[in-house]
Enzyme design. Structure first.
Site, mmCIF file in Angstrom:
data_model
loop_
_atom_site.group_PDB
_atom_site.id
_atom_site.type_symbol
_atom_site.label_atom_id
_atom_site.label_comp_id
_atom_site.label_asym_id
_atom_site.label_seq_id
_atom_site.Cartn_x
_atom_site.Cartn_y
_atom_site.Cartn_z
ATOM 1 N N LYS A 97 0.856 -1.246 0.100
ATOM 2 C CA LYS A 97 0.083 -0.165 -0.185
ATOM 3 C C LYS A 97 0.843 1.202 -0.096
ATOM 4 O O LYS A 97 0.276 2.339 -0.185
ATOM 5 C CB LYS A 97 -0.889 0.086 1.345
ATOM 6 C CG LYS A 97 -1.566 -1.153 1.414
ATOM 7 C CD LYS A 97 -2.302 -1.210 2.939
ATOM 8 C CE LYS A 97 -2.951 -2.743 3.045
ATOM 9 N NZ LYS A 97 -3.095 -2.721 4.669
ATOM 10 N N GLY A 98 2.138 1.074 0.081
ATOM 11 C CA GLY A 98 3.176 2.163 0.412
ATOM 12 C C GLY A 98 3.001 3.024 -0.700
ATOM 13 O O GLY A 98 3.530 4.310 -0.555
ATOM 14 N N GLU A 112 7.451 2.678 -6.349
ATOM 15 C CA GLU A 112 7.664 2.383 -5.412
ATOM 16 C C GLU A 112 7.787 3.688 -4.184
ATOM 17 O O GLU A 112 8.429 4.408 -4.633
ATOM 18 C CB GLU A 112 8.936 1.493 -5.178
ATOM 19 C CG GLU A 112 8.599 -0.068 -4.820
ATOM 20 C CD GLU A 112 7.842 -0.271 -3.544
ATOM 21 O OE1 GLU A 112 7.146 0.524 -2.750
ATOM 22 O OE2 GLU A 112 8.159 -1.471 -2.905
ATOM 23 N N ASP A 113 7.552 3.441 -2.928
ATOM 24 C CA ASP A 113 7.683 4.231 -1.954
ATOM 25 C C ASP A 113 9.212 4.239 -1.433
ATOM 26 O O ASP A 113 9.710 5.200 -1.525
ATOM 27 C CB ASP A 113 7.069 3.928 -0.783
ATOM 28 C CG ASP A 113 7.086 2.530 -0.374
ATOM 29 O OD1 ASP A 113 7.624 1.707 -0.866
ATOM 30 O OD2 ASP A 113 6.060 2.185 0.644
ATOM 31 N N ASP A 167 14.619 -0.394 0.693
ATOM 32 C CA ASP A 167 15.482 -0.853 1.573
ATOM 33 C C ASP A 167 16.470 -1.640 1.271
ATOM 34 O O ASP A 167 17.584 -1.521 0.522
ATOM 35 C CB ASP A 167 14.569 -1.287 2.835
ATOM 36 C CG ASP A 167 15.167 -1.375 4.142
ATOM 37 O OD1 ASP A 167 16.709 -1.290 4.122
ATOM 38 O OD2 ASP A 167 14.626 -1.408 5.139
ATOM 39 N N LYS A 173 17.292 3.627 0.587
ATOM 40 C CA LYS A 173 18.119 3.592 1.540
ATOM 41 C C LYS A 173 19.600 2.988 1.055
ATOM 42 O O LYS A 173 19.639 1.626 1.048
ATOM 43 C CB LYS A 173 17.880 2.912 2.775
ATOM 44 C CG LYS A 173 16.519 3.368 3.573
ATOM 45 C CD LYS A 173 16.227 2.385 4.828
ATOM 46 C CE LYS A 173 14.753 2.977 5.437
ATOM 47 N NZ LYS A 173 14.482 1.713 6.264
ATOM 48 N N ASP A 191 4.297 2.971 6.285
ATOM 49 C CA ASP A 191 3.609 2.656 7.634
ATOM 50 C C ASP A 191 4.434 2.183 8.804
ATOM 51 O O ASP A 191 5.864 1.758 8.559
ATOM 52 C CB ASP A 191 2.491 2.077 7.503
ATOM 53 C CG ASP A 191 3.034 0.313 7.148
ATOM 54 O OD1 ASP A 191 4.036 0.265 6.107
ATOM 55 O OD2 ASP A 191 2.549 -0.630 7.858
ATOM 56 N N ARG A 206 0.954 6.160 7.592
ATOM 57 C CA ARG A 206 0.521 6.359 6.261
ATOM 58 C C ARG A 206 0.196 7.764 5.610
ATOM 59 O O ARG A 206 0.742 8.275 4.840
ATOM 60 C CB ARG A 206 -0.171 5.384 5.578
ATOM 61 C CG ARG A 206 0.499 3.865 5.604
ATOM 62 C CD ARG A 206 -0.331 3.008 4.744
ATOM 63 N NE ARG A 206 -0.069 1.604 4.937
ATOM 64 C CZ ARG A 206 0.657 0.753 4.733
ATOM 65 N NH1 ARG A 206 1.699 1.416 3.667
ATOM 66 N NH2 ARG A 206 1.020 -0.270 4.824
HETATM 67 P P1 IMP Z 1 12.874 -3.986 0.857
HETATM 68 O O1 IMP Z 1 12.394 -5.542 0.292
HETATM 69 O O2 IMP Z 1 13.944 -4.169 2.074
HETATM 70 O O3 IMP Z 1 13.746 -3.161 -0.265
HETATM 71 O O4 IMP Z 1 11.727 -3.443 1.419
HETATM 72 C C1 IMP Z 1 10.770 -3.148 0.822
HETATM 73 C C2 IMP Z 1 9.435 -2.585 1.546
HETATM 74 O O5 IMP Z 1 9.727 -2.381 2.829
HETATM 75 C C3 IMP Z 1 9.008 -1.223 1.205
HETATM 76 O O6 IMP Z 1 8.287 -1.370 -0.167
HETATM 77 C C4 IMP Z 1 8.087 -0.895 2.274
HETATM 78 O O7 IMP Z 1 6.989 -1.095 2.230
HETATM 79 C C5 IMP Z 1 9.221 -1.432 3.669
HETATM 80 N N1 IMP Z 1 9.948 -0.501 4.223
HETATM 81 C C6 IMP Z 1 11.472 -0.514 3.988
HETATM 82 N N2 IMP Z 1 11.871 0.315 4.782
HETATM 83 C C7 IMP Z 1 10.880 0.986 5.533
HETATM 84 C C8 IMP Z 1 10.943 2.251 6.277
HETATM 85 O O8 IMP Z 1 11.736 2.600 6.795
HETATM 86 N N3 IMP Z 1 9.814 2.324 6.763
HETATM 87 C C9 IMP Z 1 8.480 1.755 6.454
HETATM 88 N N4 IMP Z 1 8.397 0.865 5.585
HETATM 89 C C10 IMP Z 1 9.713 0.294 5.131
HETATM 90 MG MG MG Z 2 5.082 -1.554 4.263
#
Ligand code: IMP
Ligand code: MG
Length: 185
Positions: free
Chosen positions: A48-49, A104-105, A108, A136, A164, A170
């Protein structure tokens, strides 16, 4: 919702709503230029981000921006990425032969996005690019090629502008660092 409505839940505002909007406008000009020679890409938002960034980016774009949505599992209620990706809601559109722009929001670890990009490519999309509001960089666990990045941010857990913690925050307008006492309580 604004920062002052959240008491001491936040430690620092990283990017205000105005900064996010200004940066999105710059990104939109770049996207328009990059896709100028072909049909507009299908925007694929990750629920939902990405709801806020999709709504603002789509309105900023000066071409017909069709939108579709996927939901994939990532963090659950915690603050660490698991790397386990599951499709909870799939696309409505057939993307065979289409240019796709994932919206994407935040990136990470990059695990979710690298998996999603490969998944969409395997369906026969003509091209798959990624646009993210936040990244990040120090947290990247896998190499992901990201075409459009709004802001690089430090490795902190942030909320707002669609992001979130346990489904809350959000609707905060800005992007801010969540105070550790909120999630380590
Ligand atoms: P990744 O797979 O580690 O790149 O994470 C992807 C998802 O994790 C993002 O689409 C977010 O929904 C969530 N996410 C990663 N970092 C944060 C944060 O700092 N705050 C909130 N949600 C996060
Ligand atoms: Mg999330």
């Amino acid at each position: 919702m604004d920062v002052e409505h959240l008491g001491d839940d936040l430690t620092e505002v990283l990017h205000t709503e105005a900064e996010l909007h200004a940066r999105l406008a710059e990104m939109a000009r770049q996207i328009e230029a990059d896709y100028a020679d072909g049909p507009p890409p299908l925007l694929v938002g990750v629920l939902k981000g990405a709801v806020m960034v999709m709504a603002d980016l789509a309105r900023e774009l000066r071409f017909h921006a069709q939108m579709d949505w996927m939901a994939v599992s990532s963090y659950g209620a915690g603050t660490k990425s698991s790397g386990v990706v599951k499709i909870l809601k799939d696309l409505d559109a057939d993307i065979t032969g289409r240019d796709v722009l994932i919206v994407e929001d935040i990136i990470d670890s990059g695990l979710t996005l690298s998996w999603l990009k490969e998944n969409l490519e395997s369906r026969g999309a003509k091209s798959v690019r990624i646009c993210t509001m936040l990244r990040k960089p120090e947290a990247l666990k896998v190499q992901v090629d990201v075409a459009y990045v709004g802001f690089d941010i430090p490795v902190e857990f942030v909320v707002g502008y669609g992001l979130d913690y346990a489904e809350d925050y959000r609707n905060l307008r800005d992007v801010a660092i969540l105070a550790p006492h909120v999630y380590s309580a």
